[in-house]
Design a protein around this motif. Sequence first.
Motif, PDB file in Angstrom:
ATOM      1  N   SER A   8      57.319  -2.348  10.881  1.00  0.00           N
ATOM      2  CA  SER A   8      56.587  -1.189  11.391  1.00  0.00           C
ATOM      3  C   SER A   8      55.078  -1.349  11.331  1.00  0.00           C
ATOM      4  N   GLY A   9      54.585  -2.470  10.838  1.00  0.00           N
ATOM      5  CA  GLY A   9      53.159  -2.625  10.597  1.00  0.00           C
ATOM      6  C   GLY A   9      52.329  -2.770  11.853  1.00  0.00           C
ATOM      7  N   PRO A  10      51.003  -2.664  11.719  1.00  0.00           N
ATOM      8  CA  PRO A  10      50.105  -2.750  12.865  1.00  0.00           C
ATOM      9  C   PRO A  10      50.120  -4.138  13.503  1.00  0.00           C
ATOM     10  N   VAL A  11      49.929  -4.177  14.820  1.00  0.00           N
ATOM     11  CA  VAL A  11      50.125  -5.381  15.621  1.00  0.00           C
ATOM     12  C   VAL A  11      48.809  -6.102  15.872  1.00  0.00           C
ATOM     13  N   TYR A  12      48.834  -7.434  15.729  1.00  0.00           N
ATOM     14  CA  TYR A  12      47.688  -8.275  16.071  1.00  0.00           C
ATOM     15  C   TYR A  12      47.757  -8.791  17.510  1.00  0.00           C
ATOM     16  N   GLY A  13      48.943  -9.243  17.947  1.00  0.00           N
ATOM     17  CA  GLY A  13      49.029  -9.820  19.286  1.00  0.00           C
ATOM     18  C   GLY A  13      50.461  -9.971  19.741  1.00  0.00           C
ATOM     19  N   ILE A  14      50.622 -10.230  21.041  1.00  0.00           N
ATOM     20  CA  ILE A  14      51.963 -10.425  21.609  1.00  0.00           C
ATOM     21  C   ILE A  14      51.934 -11.561  22.631  1.00  0.00           C
ATOM     22  N   VAL A  15      53.091 -12.135  22.874  1.00  0.00           N
ATOM     23  CA  VAL A  15      53.334 -12.980  24.040  1.00  0.00           C
ATOM     24  C   VAL A  15      54.618 -12.454  24.685  1.00  0.00           C
ATOM     25  N   THR A  16      54.721 -12.597  25.985  1.00  0.00           N
ATOM     26  CA  THR A  16      55.910 -12.120  26.691  1.00  0.00           C
ATOM     27  C   THR A  16      56.734 -13.293  27.201  1.00  0.00           C
ATOM     28  N   GLU A  17      58.014 -13.025  27.428  1.00  0.00           N
ATOM     29  CA  GLU A  17      58.947 -14.057  27.901  1.00  0.00           C
ATOM     30  C   GLU A  17      60.009 -13.393  28.769  1.00  0.00           C
ATOM     31  N   THR A  18      60.238 -13.965  29.949  1.00  0.00           N
ATOM     32  CA  THR A  18      61.300 -13.475  30.824  1.00  0.00           C
ATOM     33  C   THR A  18      62.662 -13.913  30.294  1.00  0.00           C
ATOM     34  N   ILE A  19      63.622 -13.003  30.301  1.00  0.00           N
ATOM     35  CA  ILE A  19      64.990 -13.354  29.924  1.00  0.00           C
ATOM     36  C   ILE A  19      65.719 -13.820  31.178  1.00  0.00           C
ATOM     37  N   ARG A  20      66.151 -15.061  31.187  1.00  0.00           N
ATOM     38  CA  ARG A  20      66.801 -15.646  32.362  1.00  0.00           C
ATOM     39  C   ARG A  20      68.260 -15.215  32.413  1.00  0.00           C
ATOM     40  N   PRO A  21      68.836 -15.198  33.616  1.00  0.00           N
ATOM     41  CA  PRO A  21      70.207 -14.684  33.771  1.00  0.00           C
ATOM     42  C   PRO A  21      71.256 -15.427  32.957  1.00  0.00           C
ATOM     43  N   ASP A  81      70.500 -17.119  29.989  1.00  0.00           N
ATOM     44  CA  ASP A  81      70.016 -17.368  28.630  1.00  0.00           C
ATOM     45  C   ASP A  81      71.044 -16.981  27.579  1.00  0.00           C
ATOM     46  N   THR A  82      71.317 -17.886  26.665  1.00  0.00           N
ATOM     47  CA  THR A  82      71.981 -17.528  25.417  1.00  0.00           C
ATOM     48  C   THR A  82      70.896 -17.166  24.406  1.00  0.00           C
ATOM     49  N   ALA A  83      71.305 -16.595  23.287  1.00  0.00           N
ATOM     50  CA  ALA A  83      70.329 -16.297  22.238  1.00  0.00           C
ATOM     51  C   ALA A  83      69.644 -17.576  21.763  1.00  0.00           C
ATOM     52  N   GLY A  84      70.399 -18.664  21.705  1.00  0.00           N
ATOM     53  CA  GLY A  84      69.814 -19.934  21.293  1.00  0.00           C
ATOM     54  C   GLY A  84      68.754 -20.423  22.258  1.00  0.00           C
ATOM     55  N   ASP A  85      69.025 -20.305  23.563  1.00  0.00           N
ATOM     56  CA  ASP A  85      68.053 -20.728  24.577  1.00  0.00           C
ATOM     57  C   ASP A  85      66.759 -19.929  24.457  1.00  0.00           C
ATOM     58  N   LEU A  86      66.901 -18.620  24.418  1.00  0.00           N
ATOM     59  CA  LEU A  86      65.745 -17.738  24.404  1.00  0.00           C
ATOM     60  C   LEU A  86      64.951 -17.892  23.111  1.00  0.00           C
ATOM     61  N   LEU A  87      65.643 -18.003  21.992  1.00  0.00           N
ATOM     62  CA  LEU A  87      64.964 -18.134  20.712  1.00  0.00           C
ATOM     63  C   LEU A  87      64.174 -19.439  20.636  1.00  0.00           C
ATOM     64  N   GLU A  88      64.687 -20.490  21.239  1.00  0.00           N
ATOM     65  CA  GLU A  88      63.964 -21.767  21.240  1.00  0.00           C
ATOM     66  C   GLU A  88      62.623 -21.630  21.956  1.00  0.00           C
ATOM     67  N   ARG A  89      62.614 -20.943  23.100  1.00  0.00           N
ATOM     68  CA  ARG A  89      61.354 -20.748  23.820  1.00  0.00           C
ATOM     69  C   ARG A  89      60.408 -19.838  23.044  1.00  0.00           C
ATOM     70  N   LEU A  90      60.940 -18.763  22.476  1.00  0.00           N
ATOM     71  CA  LEU A  90      60.095 -17.843  21.720  1.00  0.00           C
ATOM     72  C   LEU A  90      59.529 -18.489  20.463  1.00  0.00           C
ATOM     73  N   ALA A  91      60.291 -19.377  19.845  1.00  0.00           N
ATOM     74  CA  ALA A  91      59.800 -20.068  18.655  1.00  0.00           C
ATOM     75  C   ALA A  91      58.569 -20.905  18.987  1.00  0.00           C
ATOM     76  N   ASP A  92      58.564 -21.526  20.163  1.00  0.00           N
ATOM     77  CA  ASP A  92      57.426 -22.350  20.571  1.00  0.00           C
ATOM     78  C   ASP A  92      56.223 -21.496  20.966  1.00  0.00           C
ATOM     79  N   SER A  93      56.432 -20.510  21.839  1.00  0.00           N
ATOM     80  CA  SER A  93      55.298 -19.670  22.250  1.00  0.00           C
ATOM     81  C   SER A  93      54.809 -18.818  21.088  1.00  0.00           C
ATOM     82  N   GLY A  94      55.729 -18.399  20.225  1.00  0.00           N
ATOM     83  CA  GLY A  94      55.347 -17.604  19.067  1.00  0.00           C
ATOM     84  C   GLY A  94      54.525 -18.393  18.064  1.00  0.00           C
ATOM     85  N   ALA A  95      54.785 -19.693  17.953  1.00  0.00           N
ATOM     86  CA  ALA A  95      54.009 -20.528  17.036  1.00  0.00           C
ATOM     87  C   ALA A  95      52.543 -20.542  17.441  1.00  0.00           C
TER      88      ALA A  95
END
Length: 310
Positions: free
Chosen positions: A145-158, A160-174
């Motif tokens: 619930s804490g205050p936000v510093y920043g975000i990145v967005t990612e399109t969910i592909r038709p 995508d498994t959770a593994g696929d999407l999480l792999e991309r988010l792990a990279d952009s999130g880093a």
Amino acid sequence: MRLVFAGTPEPALPSLRRLIDSPRHEVVAVLTRPDAASGRRGKPEPSPVAREALDRGIPVLRPSKPNSPEFVAELAELAPECCAVVAYGALLRDGLLAVPARGWINLHFSLLPAWRGAAPVQAAIAAGDAITGATTFQIEPSLDSGPVYGIVTETIRPTDTAGDLLERLADSGAALLSTTLDGVADQTLTPRPQPADGVSIAPKITVEEARVRWDLPAQVVERRIRAVTPNPGAWTQIGDLRVKLGPVQVGADAPESLSPGAIHVDRKNAWIGTGSDPVRLGQLQPPGKKLMNAVDWARGARLDSAVRAS
């Protein structure tokens, strides 16, 4: 900036590696969950984050009770200016949160305040969201619930498994986490409170909850299976067998009508009925065997016409 990194599973590795390699920061220790049983023999194994830290010569902290006074004192002795968190896996209480002068900054794999909790990627796919992302925020005692510093967005592909999407988010999130910590070190970033509207919760998905409900509409079944792939893994009961399922397809050439759980096998495909249209099975894994093509398994199993998935 002097950092302690807290994380446990593989999706935390891109962030850890980026921070270790950053000329702006010094990772003085890694906090991770205790070694857990793994494999058929159940031998305790270090977490992916622990293995990476050990390979890099960084001290590893594995407290069973991270909020205990003893561990709070141990962390204070390291004098971190800030603690970075990616999927650590335990709630942090006031005593621990007060140790670093610049607090604890978490990378969370959703666009907060949507999908607070342990399974945001799975929840976004299951809900049919078109867009998700990652958020860096200041940790408070309450959940995400804490205050936000920043975000990145990612399109969910038709597909995508959770593994696929999480792999991309792990990279952009880093990259997002690294940039956030740079701004915190420079005192050029100020977190903003999360909106009061749009809060949703994504609790951890249990193995029982990953059982497929064939009475639901086909699109919902398809999304829910992708959402729990690879973990904890979708499954169903076919006769006496508990069968693990890979992603399915809603096919235009499906049989006209199958009741929920009914199985139909033709020359090229294996189908299961849902609450609306049948879905085409892709791969499945019977007990004690490897993943295999569903239609090959169904032919070899010689299923009785009365056998259903449930």
